[in-house]
Design a protein around this motif. Structure first.
Motif, PDB file in Angstrom:
ATOM      1  N   SER A 193     -11.107  -4.104  11.869  1.00 38.25           N
ATOM      2  CA  SER A 193     -11.503  -5.007  10.783  1.00 38.25           C
ATOM      3  C   SER A 193     -12.222  -4.246   9.677  1.00 38.25           C
ATOM      4  O   SER A 193     -12.078  -4.565   8.489  1.00 38.25           O
ATOM      5  N   GLU A 194     -12.990  -3.233  10.052  1.00 33.73           N
ATOM      6  CA  GLU A 194     -13.691  -2.436   9.046  1.00 33.73           C
ATOM      7  C   GLU A 194     -12.719  -1.542   8.273  1.00 33.73           C
ATOM      8  O   GLU A 194     -12.900  -1.305   7.076  1.00 33.73           O
ATOM      9  N   LEU A 195     -11.689  -1.077   8.951  1.00 34.74           N
ATOM     10  CA  LEU A 195     -10.653  -0.312   8.252  1.00 34.74           C
ATOM     11  C   LEU A 195      -9.971  -1.179   7.198  1.00 34.74           C
ATOM     12  O   LEU A 195      -9.735  -0.728   6.066  1.00 34.74           O
ATOM     13  N   ILE A 196      -9.660  -2.418   7.558  1.00 39.61           N
ATOM     14  CA  ILE A 196      -8.995  -3.333   6.623  1.00 39.61           C
ATOM     15  C   ILE A 196      -9.865  -3.551   5.387  1.00 39.61           C
ATOM     16  O   ILE A 196      -9.379  -3.516   4.249  1.00 39.61           O
ATOM     17  N   ASP A 197     -11.165  -3.765   5.603  1.00 39.58           N
ATOM     18  CA  ASP A 197     -12.084  -3.952   4.473  1.00 39.58           C
ATOM     19  C   ASP A 197     -12.154  -2.693   3.612  1.00 39.58           C
ATOM     20  O   ASP A 197     -12.181  -2.763   2.376  1.00 39.58           O
ATOM     21  N   TRP A 198     -12.214  -1.543   4.274  1.00 38.45           N
ATOM     22  CA  TRP A 198     -12.350  -0.270   3.556  1.00 38.45           C
ATOM     23  C   TRP A 198     -11.127  -0.001   2.681  1.00 38.45           C
ATOM     24  O   TRP A 198     -11.253   0.371   1.511  1.00 38.45           O
ATOM     25  N   ILE A 199      -9.947  -0.227   3.240  1.00 42.39           N
ATOM     26  CA  ILE A 199      -8.725   0.000   2.465  1.00 42.39           C
ATOM     27  C   ILE A 199      -8.641  -0.980   1.292  1.00 42.39           C
ATOM     28  O   ILE A 199      -8.169  -0.620   0.204  1.00 42.39           O
ATOM     29  N   LEU A 217       0.835  -1.200   0.000  1.00 35.58           N
ATOM     30  CA  LEU A 217       0.000   0.000   0.000  1.00 35.58           C
ATOM     31  C   LEU A 217       0.872   1.253   0.000  1.00 35.58           C
ATOM     32  O   LEU A 217       1.837   1.353   0.764  1.00 35.58           O
ATOM     33  N   GLY A 218       0.528   2.199  -0.860  1.00 35.29           N
ATOM     34  CA  GLY A 218       1.310   3.429  -0.965  1.00 35.29           C
ATOM     35  C   GLY A 218       1.254   4.254   0.312  1.00 35.29           C
ATOM     36  O   GLY A 218       0.253   4.267   1.024  1.00 35.29           O
ATOM     37  N   ARG A 219       2.344   4.973   0.581  1.00 36.50           N
ATOM     38  CA  ARG A 219       2.455   5.775   1.788  1.00 36.50           C
ATOM     39  C   ARG A 219       1.374   6.854   1.859  1.00 36.50           C
ATOM     40  O   ARG A 219       0.757   7.082   2.897  1.00 36.50           O
ATOM     41  N   LYS A 220       1.127   7.510   0.734  1.00 39.90           N
ATOM     42  CA  LYS A 220       0.171   8.613   0.733  1.00 39.90           C
ATOM     43  C   LYS A 220      -1.250   8.114   0.968  1.00 39.90           C
ATOM     44  O   LYS A 220      -2.016   8.720   1.727  1.00 39.90           O
ATOM     45  N   LEU A 221      -1.595   6.994   0.321  1.00 40.45           N
ATOM     46  CA  LEU A 221      -2.933   6.436   0.520  1.00 40.45           C
ATOM     47  C   LEU A 221      -3.100   5.973   1.964  1.00 40.45           C
ATOM     48  O   LEU A 221      -4.157   6.171   2.571  1.00 40.45           O
ATOM     49  N   ALA A 236      -8.635  -1.652  -4.404  1.00 35.90           N
ATOM     50  CA  ALA A 236      -9.181  -2.393  -5.542  1.00 35.90           C
ATOM     51  C   ALA A 236      -9.751  -1.452  -6.595  1.00 35.90           C
ATOM     52  O   ALA A 236      -9.640  -1.701  -7.800  1.00 35.90           O
ATOM     53  N   ASP A 237     -10.357  -0.353  -6.137  1.00 32.43           N
ATOM     54  CA  ASP A 237     -10.960   0.612  -7.060  1.00 32.43           C
ATOM     55  C   ASP A 237      -9.956   1.683  -7.484  1.00 32.43           C
ATOM     56  O   ASP A 237     -10.302   2.604  -8.222  1.00 32.43           O
ATOM     57  N   ARG A 238      -8.737   1.543  -6.963  1.00 35.04           N
ATOM     58  CA  ARG A 238      -7.663   2.490  -7.277  1.00 35.04           C
ATOM     59  C   ARG A 238      -8.079   3.930  -7.000  1.00 35.04           C
ATOM     60  O   ARG A 238      -7.852   4.839  -7.806  1.00 35.04           O
TER      61      ARG A 238
END
Length: 278
Positions: A224-230, A196-200, A235-237
């Protein structure tokens, strides 16, 4: 061997100390914390780190302590006796072993997870006091005492839906998993998304904490919700630069359904947005 977390599970020093202390004291580890903070996963990772088999007992509102020990199927035995089945001569054919029996009879030390104990009836914990303390119970049908071959490592989780009896609490080592600080949360995210990119990462965490800090939120988003959200953002870039532009007084975060899980919270955010648009 001491538990220090695993490559898949970031354990704080306090949590590692709690796990190791409970093992040393030979007492159940009672773990509380917000839903989604890794309480259940802890048992899986402790078992993996220590090289032990994990036995899981997921508690429901209808679960009884007796089910964890064993159940005797008298109806099946009566039916078989009427049919002339020779199995009726051995009562053990009608004994269904529970998770505690399974853990007790293991020739090697195992980890037993009693998950979400607060879902059961208020008397449920008290009904297991002696069995967990002495690591044994009596089977009346077989007229024998079932004792643990090796003392079981017991991890109990609770979402704090109801208070647990004092007598039960006295026999446990307690640990509350506080919501992780930003530095720890970054490590957790990196375990799941090492590329995962630093900025994201920075912008997603900033927006995530902003959502958690909204006053009056009934169900704050968890780890767990944060993990799903990221995962959805990646995935949607979704461009990292889009996230700082999200004003919670004007708009919901992208894929907000991964973060907001309560209709009352949605309504509250809608009211807040309408108020600021005036």
């Amino acid at each position: 061997m001491k538990f220090k977390g695993t490559s898949d599970y970031i354990a704080t020093n306090d949590l590692s100390v709690a796990v190791n202390a409970s093992i040393t004291l030979e007492r159940p580890l009672l773990v509380k914390g917000e839903p989604g903070t890794g309480k259940t996963m802890l048992a899986f990772e402790v078992a993996k780190a220590l090289g032990k088999q994990l036995i899981t007992w997921h508690i429901k509102s209808t679960t009884t302590a007796q089910q964890g020990l064993y159940e005797y199927d008298a109806v099946a035995r009566l039916r078989d006796s009427q049919l002339g089945d020779e199995r009726v001569n051995d009562i053990s054919n009608y004994i269904k072993k529970g998770k505690l029996w399974e853990a007790f009879e293991s020739p090697e030390q195992v980890v037993l997870l009693i998950d979400e104990i607060d879902k059961a009836d208020i008397e449920f914990p008290n009904d297991l006091l002696l069995e967990l303390d002495k690591m044994e119970f009596y089977c009346y049908e077989l007229k024998k005492t079932v004792s643990a071959v090796k003392r079981v490592i017991v991890i109990i989780t609770s979402n704090n839906e109801k208070e647990l009896p004092d007598a039960f609490l006295r026999r446990c080592f307690f640990h509350y998993i506080a919501f992780p600080d930003r530095k720890t949360l970054e490590k957790i995210v990196k375990v799941h998304y090492p590329d995962l990119g630093r900025k994201l990462m920075d912008n997603a965490l900033t927006l995530f904490y902003s959502v958690r800090e909204i006053d009056g939120l009934k169900k704050k988003p968890s780890t767990s919700e944060l993990i799903d959200w990221i995962k959805l953002l990646a995935a949607d870039r979704v461009a990292a630069g889009e996230l700082p532009g999200v004003d919670l007084e004007e708009n919901l975060p992208p894929y907000s359904g991964a973060l907001i899980k309560n209709e009352a919270d949605y309504e509250m955010l809608e009211v807040m947005r309408r108020r600021f648009r005036r």
